[in-house]
Write an enzyme that holds these catalytic residues in place. Structure first.
Site, PDB file in Angstrom:
ATOM      1  N   GLY A  43      19.897   4.602   5.490  1.00  0.00           N
ATOM      2  CA  GLY A  43      19.648   3.965   4.556  1.00  0.00           C
ATOM      3  C   GLY A  43      18.981   3.000   3.835  1.00  0.00           C
ATOM      4  CG  ASP A  79      15.967  10.171  14.733  1.00  0.00           C
ATOM      5  OD1 ASP A  79      14.546  10.031  14.374  1.00  0.00           O
ATOM      6  OD2 ASP A  79      17.052  10.314  14.227  1.00  0.00           O
ATOM      7  CD  GLU A 138      18.023  -4.201  15.854  1.00  0.00           C
ATOM      8  OE1 GLU A 138      17.569  -6.149  16.458  1.00  0.00           O
ATOM      9  OE2 GLU A 138      18.112  -3.698  15.794  1.00  0.00           O
ATOM     10  CB  ALA A 154      -0.611  -0.499   1.344  1.00  0.00           C
ATOM     11  N   GLY A 156      19.310   1.838  12.800  1.00  0.00           N
ATOM     12  CA  GLY A 156      18.654   1.816  11.154  1.00  0.00           C
ATOM     13  C   GLY A 156      19.813  -0.313  11.084  1.00  0.00           C
ATOM     14  N   GLY A 204      19.973  12.589   2.133  1.00  0.00           N
ATOM     15  CA  GLY A 204      18.724  11.557   2.505  1.00  0.00           C
ATOM     16  C   GLY A 204      17.665  11.414   3.760  1.00  0.00           C
ATOM     17  CD  GLU A 264      13.507  10.840  11.057  1.00  0.00           C
ATOM     18  OE1 GLU A 264      12.631  10.404  11.080  1.00  0.00           O
ATOM     19  OE2 GLU A 264      14.779  10.211  10.703  1.00  0.00           O
ATOM     20  CE  LYS A 296      17.222   7.311  15.051  1.00  0.00           C
ATOM     21  NZ  LYS A 296      17.974   7.799  13.891  1.00  0.00           N
TER      22      LYS A 296
HETATM   23  N1  HSE Z   1      17.279  11.367  10.217  1.00  0.00           N
HETATM   24  C1  HSE Z   1      17.910   9.923  11.243  1.00  0.00           C
HETATM   25  C2  HSE Z   1      19.291   9.799  10.498  1.00  0.00           C
HETATM   26  C3  HSE Z   1      17.324   8.829   9.884  1.00  0.00           C
HETATM   27  O1  HSE Z   1      19.903  10.629  10.486  1.00  0.00           O
HETATM   28  O2  HSE Z   1      19.667   9.086  11.823  1.00  0.00           O
HETATM   29  C4  HSE Z   1      17.728   7.739  10.863  1.00  0.00           C
HETATM   30  O3  HSE Z   1      16.449   7.258  11.476  1.00  0.00           O
END
Ligand code: HSE
Length: 437
Positions: free
Chosen positions: A302, A201, A129, A43, A134, A187, A190, A205
């Site tokens: 990534g 961010d 995870e 989706a 990442g 890229g 967020e 985490k």
């Molecule tokens: N915006 C986050 C970073 C992406 O720069 O680490 C991964 O969570």
């Protein structure tokens, strides 16, 4: 062979990576799990993109609820991000008896307590995870690999965007504003880039890691969060002269009076491996009482690195989806009903060493006045750097590194120093971490 049918919500960067990795490594994955893992439904609002990526191998729709309500689907992979729609979809999937895999750190940090309670009741797996660092399997390491330990602290570079910015500021002498745009072009940023640069961010985490490390509920609202937007090039340069690097760290520590839970720029000795983690890379240091400090390093964002974590979670679902709750690893690594509601310390109660920079009139007795204030507050000086005033200037920078003290004591000392007539403007304060014991 057994078949696990996956419904994928969101086929952006990580969704596309997940599709690619599952297809490329299908043989290896089924050799490991004894199961074929197939994305059967996708989706995405952008159905044209979804159709292109899936190339006829999955049914494409723009209706995510049609996927979570589809009785043929065993597991839903949520990669759309945000809290509102994502939460609704995840709770609906759970209510429909489906396992869930998500990379959504904000969702887990803010609503994990509610989501895990619903999942426990429905006897389904919620795996996440990919939500932290990442591709680094830090959730598995904390929850399983280090399961024998009483975890004492966790500290990590868990935002690639800010680590890239700090690396550029350090190596090229650039100002924050000059590097920001380039970091965003990478890229990894967020959707709302303030989440990166203001430390939100990283706080998401850190919330997840602290819950798993200490066996406590998610406490995102209580994370002390300070980003890198006010960090000045001068301080990065002085820190380097003294043998330190500045990193945005997420730190959580268990102490006798409560848990420290904080994200802020931090000076780390250049001798520590983690101080040398550069560019967009992530690293997490975990201290367990039995194992000592351990370090986990890798790509924190990534397409393929993050999908490496998503696919590993799907493999766990393939192996354990039909098992009883007792046979599975609990959501946070601690059995249901065994979480401790540990108190979180306000930032004024944490213990830290400090980097202080002050600007003072270059005349006799100024430094003595400053050091007397620190001595009166029992704050011991570890290093001191006094710069010569620049040509035609009568004021000089003084940099002081202190030993550990409680933050409220440091703050009173700073206010007293700022009140000295020879001190110009406000002091700069940056916390320091040893990360060795
Ligand atoms: N915006 C986050 C970073 C992406 O720069 O680490 C991964 O969570």
């Amino acid at each position: 062979m057994k078949l696990l049918k996956v419904g994928l919500l969101g086929i952006g960067t990580v969704g596309g990576g997940t599709f690619t990795v599952l297809a490329r490594n299908a043989n290896e994955i089924s050799r490991r799990t004894g199961c074929a893992i197939n994305i059967t439904h996708v989706a995405d609002r952008n159905t044209a993109l979804a159709t292109q990526v899936t190339a006829g191998k999955a049914i494409v729709t723009d209706d995510a609820f049609a996927v979570v309500n589809n009785p043929d689907i065993d597991v839903v992979v949520e990669l759309i991000g945000g809290y509102t729609l994502a939460k609704e979809l995840v709770l609906k999937a759970i209510a429909n008896g489906k396992h869930v895999v998500t990379a959504n750190k904000a969702l887990i940090a803010l609503h994990g307590n509610e989501i895990f309670a619903a999942a426990q009741k429905a006897n389904v797996i919620v795996a996440f995870e990919a939500a932290v660092a990442g591709g680094i399997p830090i959730i598995k390491a904390l929850r399983e690999g280090l399961g024998a330990n009483r975890i004492e602290w966790v500290a990590g570079i868990i935002n690639g965007t800010t680590n890239y910015i700090l690396t550029e500021m350090c190596e090229k002498g650039l100002a924050f504003a000059d590097v920001l745009g380039e970091a965003q072009r990478l890229g990894y940023a967020e959707a709302d880039p303030t989440f990166d640069v203001e430390g939100i961010d990283a706080a998401h985490k850190l919330t997840i890691m602290s819950a798993i490390a200490f066996g406590m509920p998610m406490k995102f609202e209580q994370v002390y969060t300070e980003g890198i937007t006010k960090l000045q090039q001068t301080d990065i340069k002085y820190a380097e002269e003294l043998g330190y690097r500045v990193k945005l760290l997420g730190i959580t520590k268990r102490t006798d009076s409560g848990v420290e839970l904080r994200v802020h720029p931090t000076l780390i000795s250049e001798k520590r491996l983690v101080a040398n983690v550069n560019g967009a890379m992530n690293a997490v240091v975990v201290k367990g009482d039995a194992v000592g400090p351990t370090l986990y390093y890798g790509a924190g964002a990534g397409a393929e690195p993050t999908s490496s974590a998503v696919v590993a979670d799907l493999m766990d679902v393939a192996r354990l989806g039909d098992a009883s709750i007792a046979q599975r690893v609990p959501y946070l690594g601690f059995q249901d009903g065994q979480l401790n509601d540990l108190p979180i310390l306000p930032i004024s109660e944490i213990n830290s060493a400090y980097y202080l920079r002050l600007r003072a009139s270059d005349k006799p007795g100024v430094l003595a006045g400053v050091t007397k204030i620190l001595a009166d507050r029992n704050i011991s000086i570890d290093a001191l750097l006094q710069k010569e005033p620049a040509d035609n200037e009568t004021e000089a920078d003084i940099v002081i590194l202190t030993h550990i003290t409680i933050e409220k004591n440091m703050d009173v000392g700073i206010a007293e120093i700022e009140a000295l007539p020879a001190i110009v403007g406000n002091l700069v304060k940056i916390r320091m971490e040893e990360l060795s014991k």
